[in-house]
Motif scaffolding. Structure first.
Motif, PDB file in Angstrom:
ATOM      1  N   ARG A 270       3.946 -21.581  24.566  1.00  0.00           N
ATOM      2  CA  ARG A 270       5.474 -22.399  25.089  1.00  0.00           C
ATOM      3  C   ARG A 270       6.105 -21.979  24.233  1.00  0.00           C
ATOM      4  NH1 ARG A 270       0.875 -26.435  28.632  1.00  0.00           N
ATOM      5  NH2 ARG A 270      -0.021 -23.863  29.260  1.00  0.00           N
ATOM      6  N   VAL A 271       7.156 -21.683  23.894  1.00  0.00           N
ATOM      7  CA  VAL A 271       8.063 -21.096  23.441  1.00  0.00           C
ATOM      8  C   VAL A 271       9.063 -23.000  23.002  1.00  0.00           C
ATOM      9  CG1 VAL A 271      10.375 -20.531  21.879  1.00  0.00           C
ATOM     10  CG2 VAL A 271       8.589 -18.642  23.330  1.00  0.00           C
ATOM     11  N   GLU A 272       8.730 -24.038  21.312  1.00  0.00           N
ATOM     12  CA  GLU A 272       9.728 -24.403  21.913  1.00  0.00           C
ATOM     13  C   GLU A 272      10.851 -24.509  20.760  1.00  0.00           C
ATOM     14  OE1 GLU A 272       8.222 -27.414  18.647  1.00  0.00           O
ATOM     15  OE2 GLU A 272       7.769 -29.100  20.125  1.00  0.00           O
ATOM     16  N   ARG A 273      10.752 -23.362  19.671  1.00  0.00           N
ATOM     17  CA  ARG A 273      11.652 -23.174  18.496  1.00  0.00           C
ATOM     18  C   ARG A 273      11.921 -21.236  18.646  1.00  0.00           C
ATOM     19  NH1 ARG A 273      14.044 -26.440  15.070  1.00  0.00           N
ATOM     20  NH2 ARG A 273      11.994 -28.304  15.102  1.00  0.00           N
ATOM     21  N   VAL A 282      10.797 -15.731  14.673  1.00  0.00           N
ATOM     22  CA  VAL A 282      10.172 -16.045  14.604  1.00  0.00           C
ATOM     23  C   VAL A 282      10.288 -16.608  16.085  1.00  0.00           C
ATOM     24  CG1 VAL A 282       7.980 -17.757  13.609  1.00  0.00           C
ATOM     25  CG2 VAL A 282       9.555 -15.815  12.238  1.00  0.00           C
ATOM     26  N   LEU A 283       8.730 -16.511  16.932  1.00  0.00           N
ATOM     27  CA  LEU A 283       8.977 -17.689  17.782  1.00  0.00           C
ATOM     28  C   LEU A 283       7.834 -18.909  17.753  1.00  0.00           C
ATOM     29  CD1 LEU A 283       8.508 -14.998  20.878  1.00  0.00           C
ATOM     30  CD2 LEU A 283      10.495 -16.467  19.592  1.00  0.00           C
ATOM     31  N   VAL A 284       7.838 -20.181  17.588  1.00  0.00           N
ATOM     32  CA  VAL A 284       7.311 -21.039  17.416  1.00  0.00           C
ATOM     33  C   VAL A 284       6.624 -21.603  19.110  1.00  0.00           C
ATOM     34  CG1 VAL A 284       6.815 -23.115  16.287  1.00  0.00           C
ATOM     35  CG2 VAL A 284       8.290 -21.670  15.032  1.00  0.00           C
ATOM     36  N   ALA A 285       5.233 -21.961  19.237  1.00  0.00           N
ATOM     37  CA  ALA A 285       5.101 -22.684  20.470  1.00  0.00           C
ATOM     38  C   ALA A 285       4.300 -23.868  19.994  1.00  0.00           C
ATOM     39  CB  ALA A 285       3.866 -21.846  20.713  1.00  0.00           C
ATOM     40  N   GLU A 286       4.492 -25.166  21.722  1.00  0.00           N
ATOM     41  CA  GLU A 286       4.416 -26.282  20.837  1.00  0.00           C
ATOM     42  C   GLU A 286       2.816 -26.340  20.378  1.00  0.00           C
ATOM     43  OE1 GLU A 286       4.527 -27.165  25.234  1.00  0.00           O
ATOM     44  OE2 GLU A 286       6.473 -26.842  25.887  1.00  0.00           O
ATOM     45  N   ASP A 287       2.263 -25.682  20.029  1.00  0.00           N
ATOM     46  CA  ASP A 287       1.146 -25.976  19.649  1.00  0.00           C
ATOM     47  C   ASP A 287       1.563 -25.797  18.171  1.00  0.00           C
ATOM     48  OD1 ASP A 287       1.085 -23.164  20.127  1.00  0.00           O
ATOM     49  OD2 ASP A 287      -0.673 -22.978  20.853  1.00  0.00           O
ATOM     50  N   VAL A 296      13.163  -9.402  20.999  1.00  0.00           N
ATOM     51  CA  VAL A 296      12.509 -10.934  21.924  1.00  0.00           C
ATOM     52  C   VAL A 296      13.050 -10.277  23.529  1.00  0.00           C
ATOM     53  CG1 VAL A 296      11.999 -13.020  23.203  1.00  0.00           C
ATOM     54  CG2 VAL A 296      12.258 -12.620  20.493  1.00  0.00           C
ATOM     55  N   VAL A 297      12.556 -10.374  24.817  1.00  0.00           N
ATOM     56  CA  VAL A 297      12.678  -9.699  25.847  1.00  0.00           C
ATOM     57  C   VAL A 297      12.505 -11.634  26.878  1.00  0.00           C
ATOM     58  CG1 VAL A 297      12.594  -8.190  27.551  1.00  0.00           C
ATOM     59  CG2 VAL A 297      13.196  -7.373  25.638  1.00  0.00           C
ATOM     60  N   VAL A 298      13.371 -11.886  27.201  1.00  0.00           N
ATOM     61  CA  VAL A 298      12.605 -13.544  27.695  1.00  0.00           C
ATOM     62  C   VAL A 298      13.016 -12.549  29.591  1.00  0.00           C
ATOM     63  CG1 VAL A 298      13.833 -15.250  28.496  1.00  0.00           C
ATOM     64  CG2 VAL A 298      13.955 -14.670  26.098  1.00  0.00           C
ATOM     65  N   LEU A 299      12.469 -12.784  30.111  1.00  0.00           N
ATOM     66  CA  LEU A 299      12.517 -12.644  31.952  1.00  0.00           C
ATOM     67  C   LEU A 299      10.838 -13.407  32.263  1.00  0.00           C
ATOM     68  CD1 LEU A 299      11.277  -8.674  31.187  1.00  0.00           C
ATOM     69  CD2 LEU A 299      13.522 -10.164  32.131  1.00  0.00           C
TER      70      LEU A 299
END
Length: 439
Positions: A270-273, A282-287, A296-299
């Motif tokens: 779950r992307v936070e940042r 760089v995708l940083v998740a909540e965890d 990055v392809v956001v669908l």
């Protein structure tokens, strides 16, 4: 005077054009306002994607009757791309409707003549006012006896951020993110790179399949599929149980690619940042987990734009932002496409008389919309506006089963006994609906 005014249809996509065809058939004046430079402008943006609905499920009955007078013949088999859908059906339909369609006409507001949303007195007796910003020239205002909003949701995709808001840094890294299914016929920018696909619907599956095929030919191409849910659940769809075979084949093939190691599947991400690292994101998740990607392809779905309807009295479900009387039937936590009932004028009616949301916009944030559903909606709505109550109440729709009819399941569940929503925005094999993949 009011009955001499036109019905204004917002949007010249599949449902908007179908609504106009029904209005013409009933000899009711109509003006279609399309923000794009051409009819079906949104479809053109995913023209490279193949739908997973066959031709008979993509053509409205009244539109076919209007076109038949021109010598047009309806295709009877096959799965068109968006471009073929336009060329073979939507563009000829728009041509048949002629100057009833105004292009480059963006609606900026809808209200009642001389009444803001606070005023009760005589409200229902006043015509609608529709404010339009043309591509060229000054803003103008139309009066209408009724308004059918078929503007869709394509212009308002959901963000990468898992809480429904853009992730921190997402806007600043916008050049590294795409919110549409890329045209993978142009391999530049994807071949030899690492792409992360975020989303679990058929649009995401379509993108994953295209990238996996690249990876099979070129091992330097890598793809990661990031799901927000704790498990893949029924992400792979109904398979052989899907009555739309092309749609079922999507999920089956995606699972094969994941099992073969061509796609890395990450769950509970779950992307936070979003941060930049040179030309990468760089995708940083909540965890705290992180994924580095060249692209990055956001669908993650779409949502309705309600901003220009702020002066109207609408009754929308607080969760889905859909008309309250259909919300329980389209909630993706409960239903898949095939388990959703047909919706008509009575279901779509609003406290603002003679205003209707139709098409994918009527489903709010639910990703379970099909083109056939929209055609049934506009048939019923136009019958109601024409005073044909019997036709408005009649149901003329039978939907194919998805093979996945248990809902989306528990968001954080880790088992395999989860349900799954059947569709989402555009895909390489789409079905017609809210986006290519869910059409």
């Amino acid at each position: 005077m009011e009955n001499a005014l036109p019905v204004v249809v917002i949007g010249a996509g599949p449902q908007g054009l179908a609504a106009a065809a029904h209005l013409v058939e009933r000899r009711m004046p109509v003006i279609v306002l399309e923000a794009g430079a051409s009819p079906a402008a949104a479809v053109a943006e995913w023209g490279h994607v193949r739908l997973f609905s066959e031709w008979p499920e993509l053509i409205d009955a009244a539109a076919a009757r209007l076109l038949s007078a021109t010598g047009w013949q309806a295709p009877t088999a096959g799965y068109p791309t968006g471009e073929q859908w336009i060329e073979t059906y939507l563009a000829p339909l728009a041509a048949a409707l002629g100057d009833r369609i105004r292009l480059g006409a963006r609606v900026t507001g809808v209200s009642r003549l001389g009444r803001d949303r606070l005023v009760d007195a005589g409200r229902g007796d006043q015509p609608f006012t529709v404010h339009v910003a043309p591509a060229e020239g000054e803003e103008y205002r139309l009066q209408a006896r009724a308004v059918i909003d078929a503007s869709g949701t394509w212009a308002t995709p959901n963000p990468a951020g898992a809480d429904g808001l853009p992730a921190l840094g997402e806007s600043a890294a916008a050049d590294l993110l795409s919110y549409r299914i890329p045209d993978f016929r142009d391999r530049a920018g994807f071949a030899g790179t690492h792409t992360v696909v975020i989303g679990s619907g058929h649009s995401a599956v379509t993108a994953v399949l295209a990238l996996a095929r690249m990876a099979r030919r070129d091992p330097s191409t890598t793809v990661t599929w990031a799901l927000r849910r704790a498990t893949a659940g029924n992400t792979f769809g109904g398979g052989d149980a899907d009555e739309l075979p092309a749609r079922g084949a999507l999920g089956k093939t995606a699972k094969e690619y994941v099992d073969a190691g061509l796609v890395s599947l990450v769950t509970g991400f779950r992307v936070e940042r979003v941060t930049r690292a040179g030309e990468s994101a760089v995708l940083v998740a909540e965890d705290g987990r992180a994924l580095a990607a060249d692209r990055v392809v956001v669908l993650t779905g779409f949502r309705p734009d309600l901003s220009f309807l702020s002066e109207l009295r609408l009754e929308l479900d607080p969760t889905l932002q859909a008309p309250v009387r259909i919300a329980a039937e389209i909630d993706p936590n409960v239903h898949s496409c095939g388990s959703v009932a047909a919706t008509g004028a009575a279901d779509l009616a609003q406290p603002e008389p003679d205003f209707y949301l139709v098409g994918s916009k009527s489903y709010g944030r639910a990703p379970t919309f099909l083109a056939l559903t929209g055609y049934e909606q506009v048939r019923s709505v136009v019958a109601e506006l024409a005073g044909d109550r019997e036709a408005a109440r009649r149901v003329e729709l039978s939907l194919p089963d998805t093979g996945v009819c248990g809902g989306a399941g528990l968001f954080d569940a880790a088992g395999s006994s989860l349900g799954g929503a059947c569709c989402a925005p555009p895909a390489a094999l789409l079905q017609v609906g809210r986006s290519p993949a869910s059409v």
